[in-house]
Design an enzyme around this catalytic site. Structure first.
Site, PDB file in Angstrom:
ATOM      1  N   TYR A 186       0.838  -1.209   0.000  1.00 55.75           N
ATOM      2  CA  TYR A 186       0.000   0.000   0.000  1.00 55.75           C
ATOM      3  C   TYR A 186       0.869   1.254   0.000  1.00 55.75           C
ATOM      4  CZ  TYR A 186      -3.213   3.500   2.012  1.00 55.75           C
ATOM      5  OH  TYR A 186      -3.966   4.626   2.263  1.00 55.75           O
ATOM      6  N   ASP A 255       0.641  -7.712  18.483  1.00 57.94           N
ATOM      7  CA  ASP A 255       2.022  -7.617  18.986  1.00 57.94           C
ATOM      8  C   ASP A 255       2.122  -6.694  20.208  1.00 57.94           C
ATOM      9  OD1 ASP A 255       2.791  -9.372  17.007  1.00 57.94           O
ATOM     10  OD2 ASP A 255       3.443  -7.795  15.624  1.00 57.94           O
ATOM     11  N   GLN A 258       2.048  -2.026  20.876  1.00 61.49           N
ATOM     12  CA  GLN A 258       3.116  -1.072  21.207  1.00 61.49           C
ATOM     13  C   GLN A 258       3.312   0.024  20.155  1.00 61.49           C
ATOM     14  OE1 GLN A 258       4.457  -0.987  24.295  1.00 61.49           O
ATOM     15  NE2 GLN A 258       2.847  -2.550  24.488  1.00 61.49           N
ATOM     16  N   SER A 259       2.772  -0.170  18.937  1.00 62.22           N
ATOM     17  CA  SER A 259       2.907   0.869  17.903  1.00 62.22           C
ATOM     18  C   SER A 259       2.258   2.151  18.393  1.00 62.22           C
ATOM     19  CB  SER A 259       2.220   0.438  16.610  1.00 62.22           C
ATOM     20  OG  SER A 259       2.841  -0.701  16.082  1.00 62.22           O
ATOM     21  N   SER A 339       4.958   0.195  11.124  1.00 62.73           N
ATOM     22  CA  SER A 339       5.782   1.350  11.458  1.00 62.73           C
ATOM     23  C   SER A 339       5.654   1.590  12.957  1.00 62.73           C
ATOM     24  CB  SER A 339       5.324   2.577  10.670  1.00 62.73           C
ATOM     25  OG  SER A 339       3.945   2.772  10.846  1.00 62.73           O
TER      26      SER A 339
END
Length: 391
Positions: A186, A255, A258-259, A339
């Protein structure tokens, strides 16, 4: 009754002439809010182009008497419809909002994602350039990819320095993961269409503005699986968490959540777009970050806030275990990557258009979750009772 545009002036004090705007993707989240704003406050005419009109049905099916002649719906798919060039020719300005922009699709439908965001956008850019029509093209904050700071050791002091994580339109590099991480399909397609738009401006004089949204949030965002979208679909984070809250399921943190992300209220962001529309002398040739750096949270913090706000909105106590951790490969499939932070630098948009976001995160979550509860709660209940009856 005087026209809503009678007293409209641009930022330099000049009268704003009514425009005809070809809005591609007008039936989506951003398009629906932009159409409402233009119809309520300006005299601009909108040629609304999309494959569906559910979110703007109240404006176009049929148009209310006071909007007659101001907005028309054109059902077409831009990838294979010869009527597109005619609509662009009829307009003074084209706004392209069309895109596949749901993270779950980047992994599972990378070809569709690349075609939608690059190949299908090519004719739009070409027609605008060949017919000397101005273009506002919607890109994404994902074009930045990972921050420079994310490549430093976790406890490195430079990670905290703004130059290593604040994203600047004209300076920050675009850093993507390896090709095997299809999540970047994307971002890569969006970056390439940005480069093409920029090149058309440099070589052929195309008047353009590129918008990089940083998580615009509000009512009508995305879909609730099985209610107004596919039952197997995975929407973006806010609608995903809303869906869990409506169903009284734990919110899934990918995950560990934490992003870090920033969120901006759709109505604040639409103000910025109207400034771009009505101030071409200040907006042409620029790329604009449109976000709210003050509304930064980790995805885990967002889930906690949404759980608390929804409890207030709905009157339902939060679950004993309101959140669970899942791996990205479980949730999105293999090939996912992410990211770390997305903090927009606001210098350019502030200097050119004087725009600043206003709405704090808690307020925009309250407005959005009130809408989600009011709109979807009964439909979700019905769907869940049908599912349990048939199982």
């Amino acid at each position: 009754m005087s026209s809503p545009a009678a007293a409209r002036l641009d930022l330099d004090g000049n009268p704003v002439a009514p425009l005809t705007i070809c809005m591609i993707g007008a039936g989506g989240f951003i398009g629906s809010h932009l159409c409402e704003k233009l119809m309520a406050e300006t005299a601009h005419v909108v040629l609304a182009v999309d494959v569906y009109c559910d979110k703007i049905r109240h404006l176009v099916d049929p148009a209310p008497p006071h909007l007659a002649g101001r907005i028309s719906f054109h059902r077409l798919n831009i990838k294979n419809d010869s009527r597109l060039e005619g609509l662009i020719k009829m307009a003074d300005l084209t706004i392209n909002l069309a895109a596949i922009c749901t993270p779950a699709d980047y992994n599972t439908r990378p070809l569709d994602t690349i075609y939608s965001n690059f190949i299908d956008a090519l004719p739009v850019v070409k027609y605008c350039s060949e017919n000397n029509k101005r273009l506002i093209h919607f890109s994404t904050c994902e074009v930045y990819g990972k921050t420079i700071g994310s490549f430093l050791p976790k406890d490195h002091p430079l990670r905290k320095e703004p130059e290593f994580y604040v994203l600047k339109e004209d300076e920050s590099p675009c850093i993507f993961g390896p090709i095997v991480k299809q999540r970047w399909s994307y971002a890569c397609a969006k970056q390439l269409i940005e480069r093409l738009v920029f090149a058309e401006g440099a070589e052929n004089g195309l008047e353009f503005t590129i918008v990089r949204p940083f998580n615009w949030i509000g009512p009508r965002m995305d879909f609730i699986p099985g209610v107004d979208g596919p039952s197997e679909g995975v929407p973006r984070v806010l609608a995903c968490f809303s869906n869990n809250l409506l169903r009284r399921e734990p919110l899934k943190l990918v995950d560990g959540g934490q992003s870090q992300r920033t969120f901006v209220y759709i109505k604040d962001a639409i103000e910025a777009v109207v400034l771009m529309i009505e101030n071409p002398a200040r907006a042409n040739g620029h790329i604009f970050n449109v976000g709210n750096p003050n509304n930064e949270v980790t995805v885990r913090e967002l889930a906690q806030m949404m759980t608390e706000v929804y409890a207030n909105v709905s009157g339902e106590a939060p679950l004993d275990e309101p959140m669970i951790d899942v791996s990205s490969s479980q949730f999105y499939g293999e090939g996912y990557d992410d990211s770390d932070k997305r903090i927009p630098d606001m210098t350019i948009i502030n200097k050119q258009l004087g725009w600043n976001p206003k709405t704090p995160l808690k307020d925009l979550l309250e407005t959005t979750l009130t809408y989600q509860h009011k709109t979807y709660k009964e439909a979700v209940k019905r769907q869940m009772s049908q599912a349990s009856a048939s199982s």
